[in-house]
Design an enzyme around this catalytic site. Structure first.
Site, PDB file in Angstrom:
ATOM      1  N   TYR A  53       0.823  -1.213   0.000  1.00  0.00           N
ATOM      2  CA  TYR A  53       0.000   0.000   0.000  1.00  0.00           C
ATOM      3  C   TYR A  53       0.857   1.262   0.000  1.00  0.00           C
ATOM      4  CZ  TYR A  53      -3.727  -3.230   1.566  1.00  0.00           C
ATOM      5  OH  TYR A  53      -4.608  -4.278   1.695  1.00  0.00           O
ATOM      6  N   HIS A 111       0.105 -12.128   2.042  1.00  0.00           N
ATOM      7  CA  HIS A 111      -0.905 -11.356   1.305  1.00  0.00           C
ATOM      8  C   HIS A 111      -1.720 -12.223   0.322  1.00  0.00           C
ATOM      9  CE1 HIS A 111      -1.648  -6.868   0.348  1.00  0.00           C
ATOM     10  NE2 HIS A 111      -2.737  -7.566   0.112  1.00  0.00           N
TER      11      HIS A 111
HETATM   12  N1  LIG Z   1      -5.898  -8.729   1.790  1.00  0.00           N
HETATM   13  C1  LIG Z   1      -6.189  -8.221   0.625  1.00  0.00           C
HETATM   14  O1  LIG Z   1      -5.837  -8.734  -0.438  1.00  0.00           O
HETATM   15  C2  LIG Z   1      -6.994  -6.959   0.585  1.00  0.00           C
HETATM   16  C3  LIG Z   1      -7.557  -6.531  -0.629  1.00  0.00           C
HETATM   17  C4  LIG Z   1      -8.292  -5.356  -0.623  1.00  0.00           C
HETATM   18  C5  LIG Z   1      -8.469  -4.643   0.548  1.00  0.00           C
HETATM   19  N2  LIG Z   1      -7.871  -5.077   1.709  1.00  0.00           N
HETATM   20  C6  LIG Z   1      -8.007  -4.319   2.974  1.00  0.00           C
HETATM   21  O2  LIG Z   1      -9.383  -4.182   3.264  1.00  0.00           O
HETATM   22  C7  LIG Z   1      -9.727  -2.794   3.375  1.00  0.00           C
HETATM   23  C8  LIG Z   1     -11.153  -2.562   2.929  1.00  0.00           C
HETATM   24  O3  LIG Z   1     -11.323  -2.942   1.575  1.00  0.00           O
HETATM   25  P1  LIG Z   1     -11.458  -1.901   0.386  1.00  0.00           P
HETATM   26  O4  LIG Z   1     -10.795  -0.620   0.785  1.00  0.00           O
HETATM   27  O5  LIG Z   1     -10.962  -2.541  -0.844  1.00  0.00           O
HETATM   28  O6  LIG Z   1     -13.010  -1.714   0.219  1.00  0.00           O
HETATM   29  P2  LIG Z   1     -14.229  -1.230   1.155  1.00  0.00           P
HETATM   30  O7  LIG Z   1     -13.788  -0.877   2.519  1.00  0.00           O
HETATM   31  O8  LIG Z   1     -15.307  -2.218   0.966  1.00  0.00           O
HETATM   32  O9  LIG Z   1     -14.719   0.074   0.383  1.00  0.00           O
HETATM   33  C9  LIG Z   1     -13.974   1.229   0.346  1.00  0.00           C
HETATM   34  C10 LIG Z   1     -14.730   2.209  -0.556  1.00  0.00           C
HETATM   35  O10 LIG Z   1     -15.979   2.528   0.039  1.00  0.00           O
HETATM   36  C11 LIG Z   1     -16.101   3.945   0.199  1.00  0.00           C
HETATM   37  N3  LIG Z   1     -16.779   4.198   1.490  1.00  0.00           N
HETATM   38  C12 LIG Z   1     -16.325   3.993   2.750  1.00  0.00           C
HETATM   39  N4  LIG Z   1     -17.247   4.284   3.674  1.00  0.00           N
HETATM   40  C13 LIG Z   1     -18.321   4.715   2.995  1.00  0.00           C
HETATM   41  C14 LIG Z   1     -19.604   5.200   3.384  1.00  0.00           C
HETATM   42  N5  LIG Z   1     -19.956   5.264   4.653  1.00  0.00           N
HETATM   43  N6  LIG Z   1     -20.453   5.593   2.394  1.00  0.00           N
HETATM   44  C15 LIG Z   1     -20.101   5.511   1.107  1.00  0.00           C
HETATM   45  N7  LIG Z   1     -18.926   5.051   0.662  1.00  0.00           N
HETATM   46  C16 LIG Z   1     -18.038   4.664   1.600  1.00  0.00           C
HETATM   47  C17 LIG Z   1     -14.682   4.475   0.167  1.00  0.00           C
HETATM   48  O11 LIG Z   1     -14.657   5.753  -0.414  1.00  0.00           O
HETATM   49  P3  LIG Z   1     -14.053   7.044   0.357  1.00  0.00           P
HETATM   50  O12 LIG Z   1     -12.610   6.733   0.680  1.00  0.00           O
HETATM   51  O13 LIG Z   1     -14.237   8.115  -0.638  1.00  0.00           O
HETATM   52  O14 LIG Z   1     -14.892   7.215   1.603  1.00  0.00           O
HETATM   53  C18 LIG Z   1     -13.988   3.481  -0.770  1.00  0.00           C
HETATM   54  O15 LIG Z   1     -14.189   3.840  -2.116  1.00  0.00           O
HETATM   55  C19 LIG Z   1      -8.651  -2.124   2.499  1.00  0.00           C
HETATM   56  O16 LIG Z   1      -8.574  -0.743   2.698  1.00  0.00           O
HETATM   57  C20 LIG Z   1      -7.433  -2.894   2.907  1.00  0.00           C
HETATM   58  O17 LIG Z   1      -6.949  -2.455   4.154  1.00  0.00           O
HETATM   59  C21 LIG Z   1      -7.168  -6.224   1.732  1.00  0.00           C
END
Ligand SMILES: NC(=O)c1ccc[n+]([C@@H]2O[C@H](COP(=O)([O-])OP(=O)(O)OC[C@H]3O[C@@H](n4cnc5c(N)ncnc54)[C@H](OP(=O)(O)O)[C@@H]3O)[C@@H](O)[C@H]2O)c1
Length: 273
Positions: A53, A111
């Site tokens: 990241y 990962h």
């Molecule tokens: N292990 C892996 O391979 C892997 C892969 C992907 C992710 N991850 C981890 O999991 C975390 C979460 O997954 P993710 O970031 O991919 O997706 P997520 O948390 O499902 O969604 C994030 C998205 O939702 C929006 N959002 C957040 N709160 C909101 C709300 N209350 N209303 C409307 N939109 C909202 C954010 O936009 P804004 O920022 O504009 O609010 C962003 O675009 C990651 O950040 C990372 O730490 C791990």
């Protein structure tokens, strides 16, 4: 008690706050710093990051400036795929410690299940013995990968973090993990921001006067999954935690189970390592 204070026990006796902050795509210097500071101020106790990241140094700076004691914050990082050899992983662990400016990492995950996953695990086990890491776990592992690891490990994984949300319910994997006392952690709980487009989610948002994001988070939270929603907007950091004043019924859960399956990220079975 706020959702931010709820903890889940690992099979090694350590605990993880069930609700954390995801930080994927948080790499803009000012925005990342500000959002980490805002999250700590709001009471977040758990931050999910990864080498790939590119934000670990920014997180370190925000943590230092916030003056929240290190031992109060649970930090997860992950070993990226190109570091999965035994020697490579040992070096990667030291890099994570240096970038985050800490003397131990609460949790480190592999990962993705690359072909060198077992060598990576061996280095992680040694880092636990050396007290550089408290707990070790997996990310994006399928049942077949976990079965192999369980036959070849000294330390059992405490958690598996994978894409999991109302549109990708992975019931087989969830049951396998629960049967094996491995904690389930959802990434992409908000369907990566696409929860607003799903009819079944919108119906429940209307019913409970909650946002679609809160419905998806509640879906995961009440099943005992660890969740790490990411937001770059301080007001959403708060909104996302407000999920304890309602509960989804069995009928609501059944409605969410009718969402056609949708995977937003890569499929671990067809990942080009
Ligand atoms: N292990 C892996 O391979 C892997 C892969 C992907 C992710 N991850 C981890 O999991 C975390 C979460 O997954 P993710 O970031 O991919 O997706 P997520 O948390 O499902 O969604 C994030 C998205 O939702 C929006 N959002 C957040 N709160 C909101 C709300 N209350 N209303 C409307 N939109 C909202 C954010 O936009 P804004 O920022 O504009 O609010 C962003 O675009 C990651 O950040 C990372 O730490 C791990």
């Amino acid at each position: 008690m706020s959702v931010l204070n709820k903890k889940i026990k690992f099979n090694n006796g350590e605990e993880i706050p069930q609700f954390g902050l995801g930080t994927y795509k948080l790499d803009d210097e000012k925005a990342t710093y500000d959002v980490i500071i805002a999250a700590l101020k709001a009471g977040y106790l758990h931050i999910d990051t990864a080498q790939i990241y590119g934000n670990q140094k920014l997180i370190a700076k925000a943590l230092k400036d916030s003056q929240v004691p290190r031992e109060q914050i649970f930090i997860t990082s992950k070993i990226w795929n190109s570091d999965h050899g035994y020697e490579e992983t040992k070096k990667a662990i030291d890099r994570i410690l240096a970038e985050l400016e800490i003397t131990y990492i609460d949790l480190v995950l592999i990962h993705w299940p690359t072909p060198k996953r077992l060598e990576c695990w061996k280095a992680l086990e040694e880092a636990v013995a050396a007290k550089k890491i408290r707990s070790i776990g997996l990310s994006n592992f399928q049942i077949v990968h976990i079965e192999e690891l369980l036959k070849n490990c000294q330390i059992k994984p405490v958690i598996n973090q994978f894409e999991l949300h109302p549109a990708l319910q992975r019931k087989d994997l969830v049951k396998y993990l629960q049967d094996n006392d491995i904690v389930v952690e959802s990434w992409g709980t908000l369907i990566r921001g696409k929860c607003f487009e799903v009819e079944q989610v919108k119906v429940l948002a209307e019913k409970y006067q909650k946002s679609p994001a809160q419905i998806c988070l509640r879906w995961a939270f009440q099943q005992g999954f660890v969740i790490i929603p990411k937001s770059s907007k301080p007001h959403r950091l708060i909104e996302n935690t407000e999920i304890e004043d309602f509960a989804l019924t069995a009928e609501d859960m059944a409605l969410l189970a009718t969402i056609p399956e949708y995977r937003d990220g890569p499929d671990p079975d067809n990942f080009d390592f």
